[in-house]
Design a protein around this motif. Structure first.
Motif, PDB file in Angstrom:
ATOM      1  N   ASN A 479      28.441  34.420  44.642  1.00 26.94           N
ATOM      2  CA  ASN A 479      28.311  35.442  43.599  1.00 26.94           C
ATOM      3  C   ASN A 479      27.974  36.804  44.198  1.00 26.94           C
ATOM      4  N   THR A 480      27.123  36.814  45.230  1.00 27.40           N
ATOM      5  CA  THR A 480      26.770  38.083  45.884  1.00 27.40           C
ATOM      6  C   THR A 480      28.013  38.743  46.478  1.00 27.40           C
ATOM      7  N   MET A 481      28.838  37.967  47.151  1.00 29.45           N
ATOM      8  CA  MET A 481      30.080  38.511  47.723  1.00 29.45           C
ATOM      9  C   MET A 481      31.009  38.999  46.604  1.00 29.45           C
ATOM     10  N   PHE A 482      31.108  38.218  45.526  1.00 30.88           N
ATOM     11  CA  PHE A 482      31.983  38.579  44.404  1.00 30.88           C
ATOM     12  C   PHE A 482      31.522  39.895  43.779  1.00 30.88           C
ATOM     13  N   ASN A 483      30.208  40.018  43.521  1.00 27.72           N
ATOM     14  CA  ASN A 483      29.681  41.219  42.869  1.00 27.72           C
ATOM     15  C   ASN A 483      29.837  42.463  43.741  1.00 27.72           C
ATOM     16  N   GLU A 484      29.883  42.274  45.060  1.00 30.40           N
ATOM     17  CA  GLU A 484      30.087  43.406  45.974  1.00 30.40           C
ATOM     18  C   GLU A 484      31.560  43.740  46.164  1.00 30.40           C
ATOM     19  N   ALA A 490      34.423  35.841  48.996  1.00 31.63           N
ATOM     20  CA  ALA A 490      33.935  35.061  47.866  1.00 31.63           C
ATOM     21  C   ALA A 490      34.809  33.829  47.633  1.00 31.63           C
ATOM     22  N   ILE A 491      36.129  33.980  47.812  1.00 32.49           N
ATOM     23  CA  ILE A 491      37.041  32.843  47.621  1.00 32.49           C
ATOM     24  C   ILE A 491      36.709  31.721  48.607  1.00 32.49           C
ATOM     25  N   ILE A 492      36.438  32.082  49.847  1.00 33.91           N
ATOM     26  CA  ILE A 492      36.075  31.071  50.848  1.00 33.91           C
ATOM     27  C   ILE A 492      34.768  30.379  50.456  1.00 33.91           C
ATOM     28  N   ALA A 493      33.782  31.168  49.974  1.00 31.46           N
ATOM     29  CA  ALA A 493      32.483  30.600  49.592  1.00 31.46           C
ATOM     30  C   ALA A 493      32.603  29.682  48.379  1.00 31.46           C
ATOM     31  N   TYR A 494      33.404  30.086  47.373  1.00 29.93           N
ATOM     32  CA  TYR A 494      33.594  29.226  46.198  1.00 29.93           C
ATOM     33  C   TYR A 494      34.365  27.952  46.572  1.00 29.93           C
ATOM     34  N   GLN A 495      35.330  28.058  47.466  1.00 32.40           N
ATOM     35  CA  GLN A 495      36.055  26.865  47.922  1.00 32.40           C
ATOM     36  C   GLN A 495      35.122  25.900  48.656  1.00 32.40           C
ATOM     37  N   THR A 496      34.188  26.452  49.431  1.00 31.26           N
ATOM     38  CA  THR A 496      33.199  25.599  50.085  1.00 31.26           C
ATOM     39  C   THR A 496      32.348  24.862  49.066  1.00 31.26           C
ATOM     40  N   ALA A 497      32.000  25.534  47.971  1.00 29.51           N
ATOM     41  CA  ALA A 497      31.240  24.885  46.899  1.00 29.51           C
ATOM     42  C   ALA A 497      31.993  23.700  46.309  1.00 29.51           C
ATOM     43  N   PHE A 520      32.122  26.279  37.383  1.00 27.79           N
ATOM     44  CA  PHE A 520      31.906  27.725  37.461  1.00 27.79           C
ATOM     45  C   PHE A 520      32.616  28.295  38.684  1.00 27.79           C
ATOM     46  N   ALA A 521      32.556  27.576  39.821  1.00 26.59           N
ATOM     47  CA  ALA A 521      33.250  28.031  41.032  1.00 26.59           C
ATOM     48  C   ALA A 521      34.755  28.140  40.777  1.00 26.59           C
ATOM     49  N   ARG A 522      35.315  27.191  40.030  1.00 27.32           N
ATOM     50  CA  ARG A 522      36.762  27.238  39.724  1.00 27.32           C
ATOM     51  C   ARG A 522      37.080  28.466  38.856  1.00 27.32           C
ATOM     52  N   TYR A 523      36.228  28.724  37.858  1.00 19.19           N
ATOM     53  CA  TYR A 523      36.441  29.910  37.020  1.00 19.19           C
ATOM     54  C   TYR A 523      36.432  31.180  37.868  1.00 19.19           C
ATOM     55  N   ARG A 524      35.412  31.315  38.761  1.00 18.50           N
ATOM     56  CA  ARG A 524      35.317  32.520  39.577  1.00 18.50           C
ATOM     57  C   ARG A 524      36.489  32.622  40.560  1.00 18.50           C
TER      58      ARG A 524
END
Length: 607
Positions: A479-484, A490-497, A520-524
Motif C-alpha cells: 500500500n505504501t508503494m501504491f500510495n506513492e 506495488a504490483i510485485i509486492a501485491y503478487q508476493t502477498a 484486497f491484493a487482487r483488487y489493488r
C-alpha cells in the motif's frame, strides 16, 4: 319521620357518588397528554423527577399567593417528560495515549509557595476508545499540590489530539516537588503512561538560607513495578569504572576513610554537593562511589562514575550518573560532567531527565578529533519503555548536540558499530519498535541507522522494518508503494502477498483473514495494472475476487475506466461504492494503534 330522614340521607349519598363518577370519567383533555407542576421560587435548589405516567393537578396561583403572601405570584410552568441520555462505555475498545508536550509549567518551573497554577499537557488519543463521560485524570502518587484528586477528560475521538488541564497549588515549603497523574477509563483502570507535574518552590526572599528544607512526603505503593534493566552491550561500550586521579595526594594504606557526606533530601542539590565533595582534600574518588551508593543514587545496575580525558590527554575529568526513584515506575536521572584543573573540579555539563540514563560511549566516534558522549535514557509507561539516544560533542569550549532528530524507539537496543562505507567513523544503529500492549496490534521490529557525513552531526541514513512475517504487513508495504505512485513495485509486492504461503494471519479477531487480505491484493492489482496501461490484465483479475463487496467495487472501477478512460474518475466512482459497501474495506480498518488506519477513502486513493 325517622324513615324519611333515612331516605333523604340515602338519596344525598347516591347523588354525590354520581357526581364523583362523572368527574373521573370525563377528565380535562389537557391532563391526558401533559404533566403540569407549579414551581415556587426558593433559595434552595430542588431536583424534580417526573415520569411519563404521573398525573399532577395544578394548584391555582391565587391559592399559592394566599398561603404564602411573602412570595410573588409565580406562573404555572409546564414540564414535558424528556428521556435522559445515558453514556454506556464501550468495553470492547482499548484506551491509550501518548504524551506530546507540556503546554504550561514545563518540568523544573519555579513557582512561589502557595501560588495557584494550571498544568496543561498536550496528548494524543492513540487508543481505539472515544474519551467521553467517565474518562478521568487521577492523581496517583508523589505531591498532590492542592486538593484535587480527579478531573474529567475532554471529549476526544480516537487518533485525535487534545489538552488536559488540572488546577493546582504549590506547596508551602521550599523544595523540589513531583506529582504523578494517570488517565483512567470509566471502570477506573489506568491506561497509557504517566503525566507528571515537576516544580521548584524557592526559599522565601525574606529568610535567606543556603540550604533548602523540604518536608518529606509519603510515597504510595503502586501495584505495578518496572525494574530498570542494565544497559545494552554495543560494539563500542564504555563500562563505568573509577580511575584514581593522578593529581590526588597519595594516602597511606592505613588511612582512615573520611566520614561519608550527608545524603540530600533535595535531589537537585547533588550537582553542587558532589562538586564540593570532589574538592574536599580529605576525599578520594573511591569515597565518592561509596557515598553515592550509601545515598542509594547508584547501584550495580544503574548509575556510576567514569574517569575520562575529555579536555586533554592530562585532564582527569569525571562523568557521574545518578538516579533517584520517585516511584517504582518513575525515576529521576542526572548526567553530570566535572572538568578537572589545577584548582579542582568544576561542573561543566548537567542534564536532568525523568528516566534511566545509560552511557554508551565517551570517545571520538566519527573521526573528527573531538570527543563525543553517546548516552540514552528510558521513559517508561506501565507496559513499555521508549528509549531515546543523544550525542553531545565537546568542542573544546562547550558541549553541543551532535545528532539531528534523535531516535526514540520502543524497547530499543542501540549499538555503535562500523558496517557501512557511508559517513565518517562509526555508525549508530538502533533496533526495536515493539509496543508491549494488547491494543497495539501486530507489530514488527525495525532498524534505524545514523551516520556522520564528513564528520558533521549524526543524521538518519536508513529506517527499515524487518521483512514481514504477517500477510497484513506485506499488504501495508505494498500500500505504501501504491500510495506513492510506485505502481510497478506495488504490483510485485501485491503478487508476493498472493503467492508467499509463509505469510501468516496475525489479527486476533478477524475471520477468514488471509482470504480477505488476498482479495484486497487482487483488487489493488487490478487498479495498479490499469494505472500502467495494462487494462487487459486488470479485467482478468476481477473474476478471482471472492468477497462480494470487493468484487462489486472492482467491477465498478473497471466499468467506469472502460467508459471514460480516466483513472481519477474511475477512482471517484469507486469511492461511492466503498461508502455504500463498507465490507469492501472495513477488514483493514482496525489493526491496533501501532498500525495505520484505513477508511473508505483509502480504497482507491488516486485523485
Amino acid at each position: 319521620m325517622k324513615r324519611q330522614y333515612i331516605f333523604l340521607i340515602t338519596l344525598l349519598l347516591i347523588s354525590i357518588c354520581m357526581i364523583a363518577c362523572n368527574t373521573i370519567e370525563d377528565p380535562p383533555t389537557s391532563y391526558q397528554e401533559k404533566v403540569f407542576v407549579t414551581v415556587t421560587p426558593s433559595p434552595i435548589a430542588a431536583v424534580i423527577t417526573v415520569t411519563a405516567t404521573t398525573l399532577l393537578v395544578t394548584i391555582p396561583v391565587t391559592d399559592m399567593v394566599e398561603s404564602t403572601p411573602s412570595v410573588s405570584p409565580t406562573p404555572t410552568v409546564e414540564i414535558l417528560h424528556t428521556p435522559t441520555a445515558t453514556f454506556t462505555p464501550d468495553i470492547s475498545c482499548t484506551p491509550n495515549f501518548v504524551f506530546i508536550s507540556d503546554v504550561t509549567i514545563p518540568d523544573g518551573t519555579v513557582i512561589e509557595a502557595n501560588a495557584s497554577f494550571i498544568k496543561t499537557w498536550h496528548v494524543r488519543n492513540v487508543g481505539t476508545c472515544h474519551w467521553g463521560e467517565g474518562y478521568t485524570l487521577a492523581f496517583v502518587e508523589g505531591q498532590r499540590m492542592g486538593n484535587i484528586n480527579i478531573v474529567g477528560l475532554p471529549s476526544t475521538q480516537s487518533d485525535s489530539i487534545t489538552e488536559i488541564s488540572v488546577n493546582l497549588v504549590a506547596p508551602y515549603e521550599a523544595g523540589h516537588y513531583v506529582g504523578i497523574w494517570q488517565l483512567r477509563n470509566p471502570q477506573g483502570e489506568s491506561f497509557g503512561g504517566n503525566l507528571t507535574v515537576d516544580i521548584d518552590v524557592p526559599m522565601p526572599t525574606a529568610t535567606p538560607s543556603p540550604t533548602k528544607t523540604i518536608m518529606p512526603t509519603a510515597t504510595p505503593s503502586p501495584t505495578k513495578t518496572i525494574t530498570p534493566t542494565a544497559p545494552p552491550s554495543p560494539t563500542k561500550t564504555i563500562t563505568p569504572t573509577v580511575t584514581s586521579s593522578p593529581t590526588a595526594t597519595p594516602r597511606p594504606p592505613t588511612r582512615t576513610p573520611a566520614p561519608l557526606a550527608t545524603c540530600q533530601r533535595n535531589f537537585d542539590n547533588y550537582p553542587t554537593v558532589i562538586s564540593n565533595f570532589l574538592n574536599n582534600k580529605d576525599n578520594q574518588p573511591d569515597d565518592l562511589n561509596a557515598w553515592l551508593k550509601n545515598c542509594q543514587l547508584i547501584s550495580d545496575k544503574i548509575g556510576g562514575t567514569i574517569t575520562k580525558h575529555i579536555q586533554n590527554e592530562n585532564s582527569t575529568d569525571l562523568i557521574v550518573v545518578i538516579h533517584r526513584e520517585i516511584s517504582p515506575i518513575v525515576t529521576n536521572g542526572k548526567l553530570l560532567i566535572y572538568h578537572a584543573d589545577n584548582e579542582g573540579y568544576s561542573l561543566a555539563y548537567a542534564t536532568n531527565i525523568i528516566g534511566v540514563v545509560n552511557i554508551l560511549a565517551v570517545e571520538d566516534i566519527n573521526d573528527d578529533n573531538k570527543l563525543e558522549l553517546v548516552w540514552t535514557y528510558n521513559d517508561c509507561g506501565i507496559h513499555t519503555c521508549i528509549r531515546t539516544l543523544l550525542v553531545e560533542q565537546w568542542t573544546g569550549e562547550v558541549y553541543q548536540p551532535w545528532i539531528i532528530n534523535p531516535p526514540s524507539i520502543f524497547s530499543a537496543e542501540y549499538q555503535i558499530t562500523d558496517t557501512l562505507n557511508e559517513g565518517s567513523g562509526l555508525e549508530i544503529v538502533g533496533y526495536g519498535g515493539k509496543i508491549k500492549s494488547v491494543g497495539a496490534g501486530p507489530q514488527r521490529l525495525k532498524t534505524v541507522t545514523y551516520i556522520s557525513p564528513n564528520g558533521d552531526a549524526y543524521q538518519l541514513f536508513d529506517d527499515v522494518y524487518n521483512p514481514p512475517t504477517c500477510l497484513y504487513h506485506q499488504i501495508i508495504d505494498a500500500n505504501t508503494m501504491f500510495n506513492e505512485g510506485n505502481y510497478h513495485e506495488a504490483i510485485i509486492a501485491y503478487q508476493t502477498a498472493l503467492t508467499d504461503d509463509s505469510l501468516e494471519a496475525c489479527h486476533e479477531n478477524l475471520d477468514n483473514e488471509l482470504a480477505l487480505l488476498r482479495d484486497f491484493a487482487r483488487y489493488r492489482l487490478a487498479v495498479a495494472y490499469t494505472a500502467i496501461d495494462q487494462f487487459d490484465k486488470a479485467t482478468q483479475i476481477q473474476n478471482n475476487i471472492q468477497v462480494p463487496a470487493l468484487h462489486g467495487c472492482t467491477e465498478v472501477f473497471l466499468d467506469e475506466f472502460g467508459d471514460s478512460n480516466d483513472l481519477t474518475e474511475a477512482c471517484t466512482v469507486t469511492l461511492s461504492c466503498a461508502f455504500n459497501h463498507p465490507d469492501s474495506w472495513n477488514f483493514l480498518h482496525d489493526w491496533g494503534y501501532s498500525n495505520p488506519s484505513f477508511t473508505a477513502r483509502d480504497l482507491c486513493p488516486i485523485h
